[in-house]
Design a protein around this motif. Sequence first.
Motif, PDB file in Angstrom:
ATOM      1  N   GLU A 160      41.077  23.295  36.817  1.00 34.41           N
ATOM      2  CA  GLU A 160      40.352  22.822  35.642  1.00 34.41           C
ATOM      3  C   GLU A 160      40.613  21.340  35.377  1.00 34.41           C
ATOM      4  OE1 GLU A 160      38.078  24.656  34.344  1.00 34.41           O
ATOM      5  OE2 GLU A 160      38.623  26.292  35.688  1.00 34.41           O
ATOM      6  N   ARG A 170      32.638  23.198  37.030  1.00 32.41           N
ATOM      7  CA  ARG A 170      32.908  24.377  37.854  1.00 32.41           C
ATOM      8  C   ARG A 170      31.591  25.032  38.246  1.00 32.41           C
ATOM      9  NH1 ARG A 170      38.014  27.497  38.177  1.00 32.41           N
ATOM     10  NH2 ARG A 170      37.747  28.650  40.092  1.00 32.41           N
ATOM     11  N   GLN A 172      29.700  28.260  40.793  1.00 29.22           N
ATOM     12  CA  GLN A 172      29.986  29.537  41.427  1.00 29.22           C
ATOM     13  C   GLN A 172      30.350  29.347  42.893  1.00 29.22           C
ATOM     14  OE1 GLN A 172      30.186  32.444  39.720  1.00 29.22           O
ATOM     15  NE2 GLN A 172      31.080  33.218  41.621  1.00 29.22           N
ATOM     16  N   TYR A 200      40.731  31.691  38.286  1.00 22.04           N
ATOM     17  CA  TYR A 200      39.304  31.940  38.078  1.00 22.04           C
ATOM     18  C   TYR A 200      39.179  32.418  36.642  1.00 22.04           C
ATOM     19  CZ  TYR A 200      34.572  33.646  39.204  1.00 22.04           C
ATOM     20  OH  TYR A 200      33.207  33.858  39.269  1.00 22.04           O
ATOM     21  N   ALA A 201      38.708  31.523  35.783  1.00 16.34           N
ATOM     22  CA  ALA A 201      38.813  31.768  34.345  1.00 16.34           C
ATOM     23  C   ALA A 201      37.785  32.762  33.804  1.00 16.34           C
ATOM     24  CB  ALA A 201      38.672  30.446  33.593  1.00 16.34           C
ATOM     25  N   ASP A 202      36.683  33.003  34.534  1.00 16.12           N
ATOM     26  CA  ASP A 202      35.649  33.932  34.056  1.00 16.12           C
ATOM     27  C   ASP A 202      36.113  35.366  34.332  1.00 16.12           C
ATOM     28  OD1 ASP A 202      33.407  35.225  33.266  1.00 16.12           O
ATOM     29  OD2 ASP A 202      32.039  34.293  34.701  1.00 16.12           O
ATOM     30  N   VAL A 203      36.975  35.854  33.457  1.00 14.59           N
ATOM     31  CA  VAL A 203      37.651  37.139  33.690  1.00 14.59           C
ATOM     32  C   VAL A 203      36.664  38.298  33.803  1.00 14.59           C
ATOM     33  CG1 VAL A 203      39.282  38.771  32.683  1.00 14.59           C
ATOM     34  CG2 VAL A 203      39.738  36.323  32.544  1.00 14.59           C
ATOM     35  N   ALA A 204      35.537  38.227  33.104  1.00 15.80           N
ATOM     36  CA  ALA A 204      34.572  39.328  33.123  1.00 15.80           C
ATOM     37  C   ALA A 204      33.779  39.393  34.427  1.00 15.80           C
ATOM     38  CB  ALA A 204      33.612  39.196  31.944  1.00 15.80           C
ATOM     39  N   ASN A 205      33.732  38.318  35.175  1.00  9.81           N
ATOM     40  CA  ASN A 205      32.936  38.257  36.392  1.00  9.81           C
ATOM     41  C   ASN A 205      33.791  38.645  37.605  1.00  9.81           C
ATOM     42  OD1 ASN A 205      31.167  37.756  38.466  1.00  9.81           O
ATOM     43  ND2 ASN A 205      30.905  35.563  38.021  1.00  9.81           N
ATOM     44  N   GLN A 231      42.631  41.181  37.597  1.00  4.24           N
ATOM     45  CA  GLN A 231      42.383  40.396  38.812  1.00  4.24           C
ATOM     46  C   GLN A 231      43.405  40.706  39.912  1.00  4.24           C
ATOM     47  OE1 GLN A 231      42.524  36.412  37.098  1.00  4.24           O
ATOM     48  NE2 GLN A 231      40.280  36.348  36.913  1.00  4.24           N
TER      49      GLN A 231
END
Length: 304
Positions: A160, A170, A172, A200-205, A231
């Motif tokens: 980051e 950032r 994909q 990888y901060a997008d925890v839901a993805n 994760q």
Amino acid sequence: MNQDVKSRLRRTMMFVPGNSPKMINNADLYGADTIMFDVEDSIAVSQKDAARLMVKYALEAIPFSCETAVRVNHVTQTPFGIDDLKAILPSKPDLIRLPKTESVDEVRLVTKMIKEVEQREGFPEGSINIICAIESVRGLYEVRAIAKEPRVIAIALGGEDFIADLRTQRTQRGIEFYHARSEILMAARDAGIQAMDTVYADVANLEGFRQEVTDIKDMGFDGKSVVHPTQIGIVHEIYTPTEKQIAHAVKVLACYKDAVENNKGVITVDGKMIDGPIVVRAERIVAQAKAAGILTEEGCKDEK
């Protein structure tokens, strides 16, 4: 430094905020290879003192079953880093993570403090080691020298801050990290140490996370920093060799050993010639399988 310290399994390093008693107490439940207690970016300035002491007492009171690390504040660019080290080093974490590392002088300053504490507390030399995070272009330019400092066992990408320094964003595909990941990996391998990828901060993805872990494993990274327990299982699944890969690796090594002991020339396994690089890959797979505790049998069938 003990070679086992450099090569131990570090597929996952899970960040845990240093000011959360509940998360610290539960940190050992999720199976991460390393727990990374954070007293840096996730901690507000008003909470620095409390977090520092909370991590210190947790290290002394809780018998964590995995490797422990502490991400301290920068030792020269903030007024907190030196106080972090003074409080935490006597509690003997396995690793200190230096954020935003940009020079060998920063590493040597911390190394000196570690040595003094090891001697004063009677810890064996090399009990506490260092992982350096590269989070700026300036740090990336110095990464080869930083990686060769004796106490450094791994280089990590701090993504980051790095993309903020690049003035980009950032994506994909992760194209913004391509050069940094390559440089960090080459520097780590040249120094004989490990390379850890950024969070990888997008925890839901989880699908996006899975793809990124697959990509960095294929590049050669030894593991990934994670920010959520969900994760961990994905990283370990991707980094654990399959039964077929393990069986083939064991077969390759047994046949290679037999060839060396009996002065055989060209050897083949399953119709394919075995040479040096294939032996090295087989050794790595067997080491990963043993470290993960899933290698249970060996066998060899030499092919003439």
